[in-house]
Each structure stands twice: as structure tokens, then as C-alpha cells.
Design an enzyme around this catalytic site. Sequence first.
Site, PDB file in Angstrom:
ATOM      1  N   TRP B 131      52.350  64.043  31.226  1.00  0.00           N
ATOM      2  CA  TRP B 131      52.360  65.032  30.154  1.00  0.00           C
ATOM      3  C   TRP B 131      52.155  64.422  28.783  1.00  0.00           C
ATOM      4  O   TRP B 131      52.715  63.376  28.469  1.00  0.00           O
ATOM      5  CB  TRP B 131      53.706  65.766  30.198  1.00  0.00           C
ATOM      6  CG  TRP B 131      53.987  66.565  28.971  1.00  0.00           C
ATOM      7  CD1 TRP B 131      54.489  66.094  27.782  1.00  0.00           C
ATOM      8  CD2 TRP B 131      53.772  67.956  28.772  1.00  0.00           C
ATOM      9  NE1 TRP B 131      54.606  67.114  26.868  1.00  0.00           N
ATOM     10  CE2 TRP B 131      54.169  68.277  27.451  1.00  0.00           C
ATOM     11  CE3 TRP B 131      53.278  68.984  29.589  1.00  0.00           C
ATOM     12  CZ2 TRP B 131      54.092  69.573  26.919  1.00  0.00           C
ATOM     13  CZ3 TRP B 131      53.216  70.281  29.063  1.00  0.00           C
ATOM     14  CH2 TRP B 131      53.612  70.560  27.750  1.00  0.00           C
ATOM     15  N   ASN B 133      51.956  65.865  24.491  1.00  0.00           N
ATOM     16  CA  ASN B 133      51.867  66.966  23.546  1.00  0.00           C
ATOM     17  C   ASN B 133      51.441  66.486  22.151  1.00  0.00           C
ATOM     18  O   ASN B 133      50.339  65.960  22.003  1.00  0.00           O
ATOM     19  CB  ASN B 133      53.069  67.928  23.549  1.00  0.00           C
ATOM     20  CG  ASN B 133      54.431  67.286  23.359  1.00  0.00           C
ATOM     21  OD1 ASN B 133      54.897  66.531  24.217  1.00  0.00           O
ATOM     22  ND2 ASN B 133      55.098  67.583  22.257  1.00  0.00           N
ATOM     23  N   ASP B 134      52.245  66.638  21.127  1.00  0.00           N
ATOM     24  CA  ASP B 134      51.781  66.441  19.738  1.00  0.00           C
ATOM     25  C   ASP B 134      51.108  65.096  19.460  1.00  0.00           C
ATOM     26  O   ASP B 134      51.581  64.060  19.902  1.00  0.00           O
ATOM     27  CB  ASP B 134      52.963  66.517  18.762  1.00  0.00           C
ATOM     28  CG  ASP B 134      53.773  67.779  18.878  1.00  0.00           C
ATOM     29  OD1 ASP B 134      54.732  67.921  18.086  1.00  0.00           O
ATOM     30  OD2 ASP B 134      53.489  68.614  19.759  1.00  0.00           O
ATOM     31  N   TRP B 158      56.883  68.535  30.160  1.00  0.00           N
ATOM     32  CA  TRP B 158      57.592  68.004  28.993  1.00  0.00           C
ATOM     33  C   TRP B 158      58.951  67.420  29.379  1.00  0.00           C
ATOM     34  O   TRP B 158      59.666  67.962  30.209  1.00  0.00           O
ATOM     35  CB  TRP B 158      57.784  69.138  27.977  1.00  0.00           C
ATOM     36  CG  TRP B 158      58.400  68.705  26.692  1.00  0.00           C
ATOM     37  CD1 TRP B 158      57.749  68.174  25.605  1.00  0.00           C
ATOM     38  CD2 TRP B 158      59.787  68.752  26.338  1.00  0.00           C
ATOM     39  NE1 TRP B 158      58.647  67.906  24.607  1.00  0.00           N
ATOM     40  CE2 TRP B 158      59.902  68.242  25.024  1.00  0.00           C
ATOM     41  CE3 TRP B 158      60.939  69.172  27.000  1.00  0.00           C
ATOM     42  CZ2 TRP B 158      61.119  68.153  24.357  1.00  0.00           C
ATOM     43  CZ3 TRP B 158      62.166  69.080  26.341  1.00  0.00           C
ATOM     44  CH2 TRP B 158      62.239  68.571  25.020  1.00  0.00           C
ATOM     45  N   TRP B 193      60.499  61.942  18.814  1.00  0.00           N
ATOM     46  CA  TRP B 193      59.594  63.060  18.571  1.00  0.00           C
ATOM     47  C   TRP B 193      58.573  62.780  17.491  1.00  0.00           C
ATOM     48  O   TRP B 193      58.387  61.654  17.066  1.00  0.00           O
ATOM     49  CB  TRP B 193      60.415  64.333  18.288  1.00  0.00           C
ATOM     50  CG  TRP B 193      61.104  64.830  19.517  1.00  0.00           C
ATOM     51  CD1 TRP B 193      60.972  64.362  20.791  1.00  0.00           C
ATOM     52  CD2 TRP B 193      62.068  65.894  19.587  1.00  0.00           C
ATOM     53  NE1 TRP B 193      61.778  65.078  21.643  1.00  0.00           N
ATOM     54  CE2 TRP B 193      62.451  66.019  20.952  1.00  0.00           C
ATOM     55  CE3 TRP B 193      62.620  66.768  18.641  1.00  0.00           C
ATOM     56  CZ2 TRP B 193      63.376  66.980  21.381  1.00  0.00           C
ATOM     57  CZ3 TRP B 193      63.531  67.714  19.083  1.00  0.00           C
ATOM     58  CH2 TRP B 193      63.905  67.820  20.434  1.00  0.00           C
ATOM     59  N   THR B 194      57.946  63.823  17.011  1.00  0.00           N
ATOM     60  CA  THR B 194      56.753  63.699  16.183  1.00  0.00           C
ATOM     61  C   THR B 194      56.998  63.057  14.821  1.00  0.00           C
ATOM     62  O   THR B 194      58.055  63.225  14.217  1.00  0.00           O
ATOM     63  CB  THR B 194      56.129  65.098  16.024  1.00  0.00           C
ATOM     64  OG1 THR B 194      55.642  65.487  17.300  1.00  0.00           O
ATOM     65  CG2 THR B 194      55.008  65.132  15.010  1.00  0.00           C
ATOM     66  N   ASP B 258      59.568  66.676  12.267  1.00  0.00           N
ATOM     67  CA  ASP B 258      58.153  66.406  12.021  1.00  0.00           C
ATOM     68  C   ASP B 258      57.834  66.031  10.571  1.00  0.00           C
ATOM     69  O   ASP B 258      57.095  66.749   9.880  1.00  0.00           O
ATOM     70  CB  ASP B 258      57.288  67.631  12.421  1.00  0.00           C
ATOM     71  CG  ASP B 258      57.651  68.175  13.800  1.00  0.00           C
ATOM     72  OD1 ASP B 258      57.469  69.380  14.029  1.00  0.00           O
ATOM     73  OD2 ASP B 258      58.125  67.385  14.651  1.00  0.00           O
ATOM     74  N   ASP B 345      56.435  77.967  15.498  1.00  0.00           N
ATOM     75  CA  ASP B 345      57.166  77.866  16.767  1.00  0.00           C
ATOM     76  C   ASP B 345      57.156  79.193  17.528  1.00  0.00           C
ATOM     77  O   ASP B 345      57.063  79.231  18.741  1.00  0.00           O
ATOM     78  CB  ASP B 345      58.608  77.446  16.444  1.00  0.00           C
ATOM     79  CG  ASP B 345      59.325  76.806  17.620  1.00  0.00           C
ATOM     80  OD1 ASP B 345      60.562  76.681  17.568  1.00  0.00           O
ATOM     81  OD2 ASP B 345      58.661  76.417  18.606  1.00  0.00           O
TER      82      ASP B 345
END
Lengths: 159, 663
Positions: B131, B133-134, B158, B193-194, B258, B345
Site C-alpha cells: 500500500w 498513499n500521500d 493502509w 505521517w505526511t 501535514d 477529509d
Amino acid sequence: MVKMMMMAMMVGVAMGNIVDKTCKQTPDYTLCLSLLRSDPRSSSADTVGLALILVDKIKALGAETLGQINEAYKTKPMLKKPLDECSLRYKTIVDVDVHTAIIAVKGNPKFAEGAVVDAGVEASICDGGFTKGQSPLTSLTQRMEKICDVTRAIIRMLL
Amino acid sequence: MASSDALLPISAREEEPLCPYTRLPMADPNQETHGRRRRPFKGLLAVSFGLLFIAFYVALIATHDGSRSNDAGIHETKTTTSRARLAGVSEKSNAGLWKLSGDRNTPAFEWNNSMLSWQRTAFHFQPEQNWMNDPNGPLFYKGWYHFFYQYNPNAAVWGDIVWGHAVSRDLIHWVHLPIAMVADQWYDSNGVWTGSATILPDGSIVMLYTGSTDKAVQVQNLAYPEDPSDPLLLKWVKFPGNPVLVPPPGILPKDFRDPTTAWKTSEGKWRITIGSKLNRTGISLVYDTTDFKTYEKLDTLLHRVPNTGMWECVDFYPVSKTAVNGLDTSVKGPDVKHIVKASMDDTRFDHYAVGTYFDSNGTWIPDDPTIDVGMSTSLRYDYGKFYASKTFYDQNKGRRVLWSWIGESDSEAADVQKGWSSVQGIPRTVVLDTKTGNNLVQWPVEEINSLRLSSKQFDIKVSPGSVVPVDVGSAAQLDIEAEFEINKESLDKILGNASVVAVAEEFSCEKSGGSTVRGALGPFGFSVLATESLSEQTPVYFYVAKGKDSELKTIFCTDTSRSSVANDVVKPIYGSVVPVLKGEKLTMRILVDHSIVEAFGQGGRTCITSRVYPTSAIYGAAKLFLFNNALDATVTASFRVWQMNSAFIHPYSEEAFRALTRT
């Protein structure tokens, strides 16, 4: 003493109200209430907690359905092909969607929403694999779809 | 063939709608037409939809003047049932919605490995498995483009998120490197995370990223390369004093993530912004710092828009009003506008707005508040599957480049079976549209042209209601650039005739029934990933119609509703109005790469990315068609189709590294 009892009652009512308020914002109020109230944790849970209770219900229903699928192999062996597809789909629900929903609900709920929506889809696809009237799983898959709809609505409150 | 299809019995159409069933989160459960299980109430509903359908069809036939004899068009009446079903569904509630498609009588589609392995893209960035994602921290450093991304090393869904890493010389040919950052600290144990990179004036890099702590609180952390002399930036060090930012008072612990690239203020400090929300108002917080370790939060917000929900992946950057080059994030001045972008979101749409930045108090206001960031009316980079996008300033070529996460539109069962999920869009340059002044224009980076192999040029006049096979050989990896012209006579007929009703404002890609619904001047375009019999196809097209101001309006769509017969994939019709200025021909570019189609209208004024999962329009059976489904107009198409090579993205190895350093 009486004061304490009254406070406890008020807190209890307030907590019960959270369940009530939350369920009113889902597509199936009655189902939502019955699912949540059947779990003692709901009386002191926040929205995340309520969502997790429902994800547990999805897991339990998924496991029950897998049991039914195994039974059906014996009683209706001519349905092997669609049962195989259902087995794959329901394993996805129980092993993949539920797991993703649990970890995501606490941190990044949109991934939990995706997982729960997917669970409903997998159930639907499973039932759709049988020709009309042949499926031994219809009421179980319908129940799964409804629970997923309610769960999704609650998860969306976390976004 | 077409005319008789129009008179198919209603019941047949009722039972076999090809368009997806919608599952609405808050809808009346009785309204949900969920495939096979129909309660008695739904019978009534079906009948009333049927009546609506008849009424619509009568209207359609009545407005047509009967000259449809050469009608060999892609004529499917089944999809029009969906118009009634989808009526009343708002744009917002459709976002990310699973729409179960297919009729009750086809068995559940069983994916085999041949179909699934075809889906892997040839020249879009994706890890070898699992997987993604961002996009995270994109940057150019010591001759290499770096790309980091949210990655699950353990599964095709995820979870267990870490930072994947890859490098390239040209944003197209990538080499996978070892994972850059793992979740090994208390402040990111629930997820690395991002985040974004800032390149300081001395050339050094600071990386700010969100960590989800062991208590699932969102905090911001600082990291930097362990060895700045390593051009591959293999190893990263986390600042021992992390986290550098925790959720401020009034902000919930799960609404703080983020961080952006920093820009220099006129006071000489560095400034960043971080998306969040207050109740349902999306906001962006602002912090100043001199060392990236201690911050002061400004009392003002960069911006806020009510009723937009949580703002994820906020991006903030300058664009030139006059030039086509990109600008470093710190640039300000009278020739510059600023873009605020956020990922919503609630809806999984990326929205942006053009506006003015006030450095003195770190605020920004949109040029047009009616299309402010996050409103359903506001502009989007892309009208298809496209989220969590992030730009960076490429100081190597003086351009601003946009990355975006393109997720799957299939079931998780399929993702697990095929062992991977998600790709990135082809990096695009982003500039302000100097001709309109109020929107951005995106275009695939020019380096993608290096993948072009042989090509064929075509000039074809397509009469109304026809489909023309385009013989290009293999059709799963294509780059198509096309120009269209509608014959003047038809245009004059529509514009010159006051009695012709303005329909453009009512038309929407999503709700107007797809590419088979015929208007006077459209739809026309290409059908990609199509079988010979068109049993599966993905039309990308223009729909031109008269607007309320008696001018022509052009809408650009991608219709995935018939892209696959599989019923466990999402098949929306995506698109939007595309501005066409006087004197401009209609142009489109399409990149076809197996299960992803990226379409660019009018040089990138309107972009649509789609994921498609054909079951038979794969390998040698995938074809390309040109079509004109207009009722009256003849369309002249002038286009070139290139076969696209693979980008051969693979893991790090001595040979791969040497090969890349030679370019």
C-alpha cells in the site's frame, strides 16, 4: 448518598443520550440502538468507542457468516463456486477490513470509513454471486450491509 | 441499430442498469436500491423512475429531427436510468462512495491473476508491492529528484505507515531505495505521517513531518539527512528534541497534521502552515521559526472556510502572474499570486483557490470568495481520483511540480489478491493560467516525452453518431494529443438560433448520463481501453452546448461507467467545465497506462485522473476508438498517438544506479 445516586443516574442518562444522539444520525436508528445497547461498553464510550463496538459486530457477523459458508459446502455442494467467492470476500472482511478499521478509527478515520464501506461491498458481491433464490447467505449479507452503513455514518462523525 | 435500442422495453432497462447504485450515508434506507434485495416499496420507486425515464426519453426523441440513419454510434440506452437514480445526490455525498454496479443476474466477478497483473502501471510511480498513499517531502538535491511516500511495508491496505523512498534523474525513471523513516519513536510509533521538505539557502534540507504518537496524538517532528554528502539521502536522523510542535490549545489531538514547506518572511523568519479544523470550519494554522526547533504560533490563521471540515495536506505557494516558470516558495511581490490548497477529509477532493498573501500577519484572502477553498464550487486540480497532492519547487529546472496520490477504485479483496494498492499521478508542472488569470494549468512534466516510442498521425472527419477504430497496435500504454473542431455550420445553427435552449448549465459529467447521451454538439472524443465490440470502454470526451449567455460552454469528462463489466469496482463519470477562449481549438491529451487514465483538457485547464479495471479490454484486446456521438455536428479530429515505453522502475542495484547516473 441520595445525591450520589442521583448523580449516577444523571450520568447514566447522559451517557445513554450519547448513544441515542449518535444513532439518530445514522441511516438505521433502531438497528444502531440495538447493536450498541447490547454492548455494556457503550454506556461509557465516546464516538470512537461506539465505532469500535460496531466494528466488533462486523467482525463477529463476518465470523458467523464464514461458519455458515463452511456448513453450506456440506449441505449444498453444487454451490461451491459462489461459496468460494464468498469465502474470499468474507475473509477480506474479517481479516483485512476489520483490522484496518480498528487501527484507522483511532488516528485517521477516513481509512476506517473506506474499510467499512468495503466490507459492505464484499458482502454484497458475495450474495450477488448466487442466482436468485439460491443464496443461503442473503439474510446474513443483508445484515452486514446494514451494519456497515450504520458504522460508516458513525465513523464519518469523526472526520 | 441505435434507433431500435431506444425503444427497448422499460423493464429490461430497469433490471439491468449499468450505472452504479448509490449508497448514501444519510439516505432514507428505503431509498437504497441495493442490487438484488428489493422491498415492496422499491417497486413503487422503480415504477416512478420508469415513468421519469419514459418522460425523459420522449423529450429526447422529440428534440431530434430524425436524421439518425447513419447512426453507428456507441448507443447504449441502459445508462440513462441512472440519471433518475442519481438525481438529488449532491457532489459532496458522492465522494469516496462505493457504488455497486452491475445487474443482479451476472455472477460476482472473479478476478484471475492475468487480469490483475495487467493492472500494474508501466510508467507511473508505484512501489513493488503493498500500500501507498500521500506523497511526502519531494525535493531535488545534488542531481537527484527525491520522492518519499506513505507506505505500508506489510500489506496492501493502509496501516503500519512508514516513509518509502525513491530517486530519479528525471521524475520518470525511478529507483526504489530502502525505507527512509520507520515508526521507531514514541512520537511516531502509530505512524510516520505526511510531511514536507524545506531547502535552506545553504542547500541543506530540513524535513518536517507529522507523527502519530503512542497515544495517537498528532505532533510535528523534525528530521534531516544523516549524511548531507550522500546524494541518495539514504539515512535520516530524527531531531532528539522531537516533537517540535504539539496540538495548540483549542485544537483537538487528531486535527493537527501535514506541515508544509517553509517560506521566508520579510522579517527573515521561516513560516509554515498546518491544516486543522474548528468544529466544521476548515482552517490553516501558522507558525514562525528561526531554527525549525522552536516555533511561535501566530494568532491569525492563514485562512478559514466554514463547513469544509478538516483540511489535510495543506499546500501554500506563489505563482507568477506573467511568466510560465515556477517560483521558489519564498517569493512574494506584485507580480505574484498565492495559491492555498487543501485536501478535504470529508469528500476526498483536493481544492485550491487563487488569492493574495499578506506577509505582515500571515493571512491570505481568495480573489473570489464564492469559490473559496473547499467549497463545492471551488476549483480542483483534478476532477477524478486524485488526493493528498503536494507541490515542490524544482530549483533544477525552475518549475513547480505537483505530485498526487491516486488510490484504487476496486475492492480490497482484489487489492490483497494482487498484492498492491495505489499509484502516483505523473508529476505535473503547475502555473497560473496567464490567459484567464484565475485558475491553474497543469501539464505532465516534459521528461515523460522520453518514453514516447513510435507514433502515428491521424486527421479524421467524424460524422455524427459514429465510432472509428484507431489502429495503433497495442493500446494499453499510450500518449494521445488531439485537436478537435466542430463544423461551423452546426455551431452557427446552435448559436444563431435563439429558440435553441441553453442546456450547458444543467449538464454535469456525473449526472447527465455519460458519453452515450447525445446532444447537438457532443459528446465526442476517444474511447480508450476498449474492446473491439465496445463491451468495455472508457470514453474521454468534450460535450459542447449553448450556455445561458448564448455563448458555447465546453465540458470535459471521463466516463468509467462501462470501463469494466466487473461489479466490484467503482465506475463514476468524472469531469468539469473547461474554459475555452475565443479562437482556441478544443485540445486534449490522454495518458493511458493500464489501470490509470490521465486526461488533460485545453492544455491542462481541466484534468481528470481515473482508475479503470477492464476484464477483457486488456493486453492485445485493448483498442482505441475515436467517436462522435453528437446528433448534428461533424467533428474533425487531428491527433497523434504514441506508444509509450515502460519507465522500468525497479529496486536499487549497482546496474540501475549506474544506468541512471549516465543520463
